[in-house]
Design a protein around this motif. Structure first.
Motif, PDB file in Angstrom:
ATOM      1  N   GLN A  49       0.834  -1.201   0.000  1.00  0.00           N
ATOM      2  CA  GLN A  49       0.000   0.000   0.000  1.00  0.00           C
ATOM      3  C   GLN A  49       0.864   1.244   0.000  1.00  0.00           C
ATOM      4  O   GLN A  49       1.803   1.366   0.796  1.00  0.00           O
ATOM      5  N   ASP A  50       0.534   2.176  -0.911  1.00  0.00           N
ATOM      6  CA  ASP A  50       1.215   3.474  -0.899  1.00  0.00           C
ATOM      7  C   ASP A  50       0.253   4.523  -0.341  1.00  0.00           C
ATOM      8  O   ASP A  50      -0.746   4.182   0.291  1.00  0.00           O
ATOM      9  N   GLN A  51       0.534   5.794  -0.575  1.00  0.00           N
ATOM     10  CA  GLN A  51      -0.298   6.854   0.010  1.00  0.00           C
ATOM     11  C   GLN A  51      -1.684   6.920  -0.600  1.00  0.00           C
ATOM     12  O   GLN A  51      -2.595   7.504  -0.011  1.00  0.00           O
ATOM     13  N   SER A  52      -1.863   6.326  -1.763  1.00  0.00           N
ATOM     14  CA  SER A  52      -3.158   6.435  -2.431  1.00  0.00           C
ATOM     15  C   SER A  52      -4.062   5.227  -2.165  1.00  0.00           C
ATOM     16  O   SER A  52      -5.263   5.372  -1.951  1.00  0.00           O
ATOM     17  N   ALA A  53      -3.506   4.018  -2.194  1.00  0.00           N
ATOM     18  CA  ALA A  53      -4.343   2.823  -2.057  1.00  0.00           C
ATOM     19  C   ALA A  53      -3.443   1.608  -1.896  1.00  0.00           C
ATOM     20  O   ALA A  53      -2.209   1.679  -1.996  1.00  0.00           O
ATOM     21  N   GLY A  54      -4.090   0.459  -1.662  1.00  0.00           N
ATOM     22  CA  GLY A  54      -3.384  -0.804  -1.594  1.00  0.00           C
ATOM     23  C   GLY A  54      -3.641  -1.613  -2.854  1.00  0.00           C
ATOM     24  O   GLY A  54      -4.620  -1.388  -3.570  1.00  0.00           O
ATOM     25  N   ILE A  55      -2.763  -2.587  -3.112  1.00  0.00           N
ATOM     26  CA  ILE A  55      -2.920  -3.411  -4.303  1.00  0.00           C
ATOM     27  C   ILE A  55      -2.313  -4.788  -4.041  1.00  0.00           C
ATOM     28  O   ILE A  55      -1.385  -4.932  -3.223  1.00  0.00           O
ATOM     29  N   TYR A  56      -2.861  -5.784  -4.723  1.00  0.00           N
ATOM     30  CA  TYR A  56      -2.301  -7.136  -4.655  1.00  0.00           C
ATOM     31  C   TYR A  56      -1.142  -7.226  -5.638  1.00  0.00           C
ATOM     32  O   TYR A  56      -1.242  -6.782  -6.782  1.00  0.00           O
ATOM     33  N   VAL A  57      -0.037  -7.822  -5.174  1.00  0.00           N
ATOM     34  CA  VAL A  57       1.152  -7.997  -6.003  1.00  0.00           C
ATOM     35  C   VAL A  57       1.417  -9.491  -6.152  1.00  0.00           C
ATOM     36  O   VAL A  57       1.433 -10.232  -5.159  1.00  0.00           O
ATOM     37  N   GLN A  58       1.619  -9.909  -7.381  1.00  0.00           N
ATOM     38  CA  GLN A  58       1.988 -11.298  -7.657  1.00  0.00           C
ATOM     39  C   GLN A  58       3.470 -11.303  -8.025  1.00  0.00           C
ATOM     40  O   GLN A  58       3.849 -11.020  -9.167  1.00  0.00           O
ATOM     41  N   PRO A  59       4.334 -11.614  -7.046  1.00  0.00           N
ATOM     42  CA  PRO A  59       5.773 -11.501  -7.296  1.00  0.00           C
ATOM     43  C   PRO A  59       6.282 -12.576  -8.249  1.00  0.00           C
ATOM     44  O   PRO A  59       5.710 -13.658  -8.372  1.00  0.00           O
ATOM     45  N   ALA A  60       7.380 -12.265  -8.905  1.00  0.00           N
ATOM     46  CA  ALA A  60       8.080 -13.229  -9.748  1.00  0.00           C
ATOM     47  C   ALA A  60       9.578 -12.923  -9.655  1.00  0.00           C
ATOM     48  O   ALA A  60      10.049 -11.996 -10.326  1.00  0.00           O
TER      49      ALA A  60
END
Length: 362
Positions: free
Chosen positions: A30-41
């Motif tokens: 999450q940054d200052q604007s919103a959160g997000i799902y990350v699919q790492p590789a």
């Protein structure tokens, strides 16, 4: 937007890790604007909640909301205190909070250990699910307490189908008891017709107290009681320990479906305070029962036994009267030689989805 996310645009964010559980395929930043799902590789060996990372990757549509896939995560060595956004259970259930780090408050109604510990919260007539992913005992000692939980809002799926929303907790330390539960048996006794009536505290989120005579008991599942206002189904905390028909019991449980005839008390505590005669049953015609208006009532029916089949807890029979049929569940085996005989069955009428238009044994 979801349409833009489909275009696999380059993505770069700097934010705080709000959850990282590679074993459960969960990574949220999450940054200052919103959160997000990350699919790492690839998936990093470890990330710590609260550390600042830089993520580069590509946008993707995601199952519910846009995500970053093929994400390369760079640890910066910085840490930042997480400040959750306050949300209501109703907001959580809209899905608008997806991927955001939030906190919600509610009464803890249930805690069940499965692959993750599944919690049920209630507030103002709304219910919501919380999942604790770390191993450990479920917080059953906090049942009926007012709690605050902090975590990431996420989605629940049954196969590929969206089944609901929840808040994901890394471990039990993200659950805080704000007000411990009081003894529900010290509360005023309500009757079965006034389960959801007004209280000074507002909606009925806590356990309520009722008293009645047991009319039917189905081991491993539920039992029925009857008070001066009518019948009530009860699903106890310990379904292996059941009262017997004729027992007078105090019951404290959570109201489920408070409107209409289908109300039940869930996750209930009970204690025997005496015994009496089982309330008298009434003889009824099957045609009068299939409407469901007599749900929970102790009734008898007479008709032709037209089929018998095994059930996981006994037998299921089909009784016919003047072209109408009713399923009858019995805890004992019904002899095959009784087929095509005129029979009388006495039990509690149930219109539950899993036993629709049926009678459970009395």
């Amino acid at each position: 937007t979801p349409e833009q996310a489909k275009e696999n645009r380059p993505a770069r964010i700097r934010g705080v890790v709000t959850m990282y559980l590679p074993g459960s395929q969960l990574c949220f930043v999450q940054d200052q604007s919103a959160g997000i799902y990350v699919q790492p590789a690839p998936w990093p060996k470890e990330l710590i909640t609260g550390e600042v990372v830089e993520v580069t990757g590509q946008t993707a549509e995601g199952r519910f909301s846009p995500i970053i896939h093929m994400g390369v995560i760079k640890r910066t060595g910085e840490k930042r205190t997480l400040t959750p956004r306050k949300a209501s259970l109703a907001e959580l259930n809209t899905g608008r909070m997806d991927c955001q780090y939030i906190e919600v408050e509610g009464v803890l109604r249930k805690a069940v250990a499965e692959n993750a510990t599944v919690l049920e919260l209630s507030a103002g007539g709304n219910t919501a699910t919380a999942l604790i992913f770390s191993s450990g005992n479920p917080p059953t000692n906090a049942i009926d307490a007012l709690v605050r939980v902090r975590g990431v809002a996420g989605t629940l799926y049954a196969g590929d189908r969206l089944s609901g929303f929840a808040i994901f907790l890394h471990d039990a330390s993200f659950l805080e008891v704000l007000k411990t539960a009081s003894d529900p048996f010290l509360k005023p006794i309500r009757n079965s017709a006034k389960l959801a009536w007004y209280t000074p505290e507002g909606m009925v989120d806590h356990r309520i107290h009722v008293r009645g005579t047991v009319t039917s008991s189905w081991p491993g599942e539920s039992f029925y009681i009857q008070d001066e206002a009518g019948p009530l189904r009860v699903t106890p905390v310990d379904a292996l320990k059941m009262p017997k028909p004729g027992d007078v019991v105090d019951v404290a449980g959570f109201v489920e479906r408070p409107a209409g005839t289908g109300s039940i008390l869930e996750n209930a505590l009970w204690r025997r305070i005496g015994s009496t005669n089982v309330p008298k049953h009434r003889l009824a015609h099957i045609a009068d029962l299939v409407s469901g208006r007599s749900s929970g009532q102790l009734v008898s029916i007479e008709g032709m036994l037209i089929s018998i089949s095994p059930h996981d807890r006994g037998s299921m029979a089909l009784v016919e009267e003047e072209g109408r049929t009713l399923s009858v569940f019995c805890g004992d085996r019904i002899p095959e030689e009784n087929l095509r005989s005129l029979v009388r069955a006495t039990g509690v009428l149930s219109t539950r989805l899993d036993m629709k238009n049926s009678a459970e044994p009395g």
